[in-house]
Design a protein around this motif. Sequence first.
Motif, short mmCIF file in Angstrom:
data_model
loop_
_atom_site.label_atom_id
_atom_site.label_comp_id
_atom_site.label_asym_id
_atom_site.label_seq_id
_atom_site.Cartn_x
_atom_site.Cartn_y
_atom_site.Cartn_z
N MET A 67 0.84 -1.18 0.00
CA MET A 67 0.00 0.00 0.00
C MET A 67 0.89 1.24 0.00
SD MET A 67 -3.27 1.04 0.20
CE MET A 67 -4.14 -0.39 0.73
N ARG A 68 0.69 2.10 -0.95
CA ARG A 68 1.45 3.35 -1.05
C ARG A 68 0.68 4.44 -0.32
NH1 ARG A 68 5.78 5.49 -2.88
NH2 ARG A 68 5.81 7.34 -4.15
N ARG A 69 1.38 5.17 0.56
CA ARG A 69 0.76 6.21 1.38
C ARG A 69 1.28 7.57 0.93
NH1 ARG A 69 -1.66 4.59 5.94
NH2 ARG A 69 -0.99 6.39 7.17
N LEU A 70 0.35 8.39 0.41
CA LEU A 70 0.68 9.74 -0.01
C LEU A 70 -0.06 10.73 0.89
CD1 LEU A 70 1.29 8.05 -2.63
CD2 LEU A 70 0.72 10.11 -3.89
N ALA A 71 0.62 11.80 1.24
CA ALA A 71 0.01 12.85 2.04
C ALA A 71 0.04 14.14 1.23
CB ALA A 71 0.76 13.04 3.36
N ILE A 72 -0.85 15.05 1.59
CA ILE A 72 -0.97 16.32 0.87
C ILE A 72 -0.66 17.49 1.79
CG2 ILE A 72 -3.45 16.48 1.38
CD1 ILE A 72 -1.81 17.71 -1.87
N THR A 73 0.01 18.47 1.23
CA THR A 73 0.11 19.79 1.82
C THR A 73 -0.09 20.76 0.68
OG1 THR A 73 1.42 21.26 3.24
CG2 THR A 73 2.63 20.05 1.55
N GLY A 74 -0.70 21.88 0.97
CA GLY A 74 -0.90 22.79 -0.15
C GLY A 74 -1.70 24.02 0.21
N HIS A 75 -1.77 24.88 -0.78
CA HIS A 75 -2.39 26.19 -0.59
C HIS A 75 -3.91 26.11 -0.55
CE1 HIS A 75 1.52 27.84 -0.97
NE2 HIS A 75 1.65 27.60 -2.26
N LEU B 108 -3.62 2.54 -2.85
CA LEU B 108 -3.26 3.90 -2.48
C LEU B 108 -4.03 4.33 -1.24
CD1 LEU B 108 -2.26 6.87 -3.05
CD2 LEU B 108 -4.25 7.08 -4.54
N THR B 109 -3.30 4.93 -0.31
CA THR B 109 -3.94 5.58 0.82
C THR B 109 -3.50 7.03 0.80
OG1 THR B 109 -3.99 3.58 2.16
CG2 THR B 109 -4.15 5.66 3.34
N GLY B 110 -4.47 7.94 0.88
CA GLY B 110 -4.18 9.36 0.92
C GLY B 110 -4.45 9.91 2.30
N LEU B 111 -3.54 10.73 2.79
CA LEU B 111 -3.69 11.39 4.09
C LEU B 111 -3.89 12.88 3.86
CD1 LEU B 111 -1.46 8.93 4.49
CD2 LEU B 111 -1.47 9.84 6.80
N SER B 112 -4.91 13.45 4.49
CA SER B 112 -5.25 14.84 4.27
C SER B 112 -5.93 15.44 5.49
CB SER B 112 -6.20 14.95 3.06
OG SER B 112 -6.67 16.27 2.90
N CYS B 113 -5.73 16.75 5.68
CA CYS B 113 -6.45 17.49 6.73
C CYS B 113 -7.80 17.99 6.22
CB CYS B 113 -5.60 18.65 7.23
SG CYS B 113 -4.14 18.14 8.16
N LEU B 114 -8.07 17.82 4.94
CA LEU B 114 -9.39 18.09 4.34
C LEU B 114 -9.79 19.57 4.29
CD1 LEU B 114 -11.42 15.17 5.98
CD2 LEU B 114 -10.03 15.11 3.90
N ALA B 115 -8.84 20.48 4.44
CA ALA B 115 -9.15 21.90 4.33
C ALA B 115 -9.56 22.23 2.90
CB ALA B 115 -7.95 22.75 4.73
N ASP B 116 -10.16 23.40 2.73
CA ASP B 116 -10.48 23.86 1.38
C ASP B 116 -9.19 24.00 0.57
OD1 ASP B 116 -10.27 26.02 3.47
OD2 ASP B 116 -10.10 27.28 1.69
N GLY B 117 -9.31 23.92 -0.72
CA GLY B 117 -8.14 24.02 -1.58
C GLY B 117 -7.50 22.67 -1.82
N ALA B 118 -6.18 22.63 -1.76
CA ALA B 118 -5.41 21.45 -2.12
C ALA B 118 -5.82 20.20 -1.34
CB ALA B 118 -3.92 21.72 -1.92
N ASP B 119 -6.04 20.35 -0.04
CA ASP B 119 -6.37 19.18 0.80
C ASP B 119 -7.62 18.47 0.32
OD1 ASP B 119 -4.28 20.20 2.34
OD2 ASP B 119 -5.41 20.17 4.22
N ALA B 120 -8.68 19.24 0.07
CA ALA B 120 -9.95 18.65 -0.34
C ALA B 120 -9.87 18.11 -1.77
CB ALA B 120 -11.08 19.67 -0.23
N GLY C 174 -10.35 5.29 -6.29
CA GLY C 174 -10.54 4.01 -5.63
C GLY C 174 -9.61 3.77 -4.46
N GLY C 175 -8.88 4.81 -4.05
CA GLY C 175 -7.98 4.70 -2.91
C GLY C 175 -8.71 4.90 -1.60
N ALA C 176 -7.99 4.68 -0.51
CA ALA C 176 -8.53 4.88 0.83
C ALA C 176 -8.08 6.25 1.34
CB ALA C 176 -8.03 3.79 1.77
N LEU C 177 -8.95 6.89 2.10
CA LEU C 177 -8.66 8.21 2.66
C LEU C 177 -8.51 8.12 4.17
CD1 LEU C 177 -8.47 11.33 2.36
CD2 LEU C 177 -10.98 11.37 2.60
N GLU C 178 -7.44 8.71 4.70
CA GLU C 178 -7.26 8.89 6.13
C GLU C 178 -7.26 10.39 6.40
OE1 GLU C 178 -3.99 6.82 7.94
OE2 GLU C 178 -4.46 4.95 6.86
N ALA C 179 -8.06 10.83 7.35
CA ALA C 179 -8.13 12.24 7.70
C ALA C 179 -7.27 12.53 8.92
CB ALA C 179 -9.58 12.63 7.98
#
Length: 157
Positions: free
Chosen positions: A1-9, A35-47, A57-62
Amino acid sequence: MRRLAITGHRGLSEALERDVDSGLREHLSGLAPRLTGLSCLADGADALFARAVLDAGGALEAVVPAERYRDGLPAWHRAAYDALLSEAVLVHRLPHVESTSRAHMDAGRYLVEHCDELVAVWDGRPPRGPGGTADIVDYARSLNRPVTVVWPEGAAR
């Protein structure tokens, strides 16, 4: 399982959001369903990233930086935040109460420490304040974590 996280504007224009969304989806193509994506779910890049992970079709972790994090998000984004949060397979809640720059920095560090790759929707400019995108990219690079920058050529915030 590949784990990607997001940071962004945040606060991207509609046109920039469309271009960023396209870039994120292109980067994620072929990675799901492992694929597992990690995000804080803020508006913009996160969402945008969170929705792209789920659509692929990936899994989301908040990652929720603080108890009052949702209150600090724009009112117009809260329904989208709630919807994405409800689709997360796992929710990591950090021990902060107020949604401060310290809580955001801790959340960014958590994302970096729990991923295989950091995806940064970043214009390459220095931070505007502590806990922002540039700080998280710097932290990831200090740990030798791979960073992929998604930013449309010639775009400006």
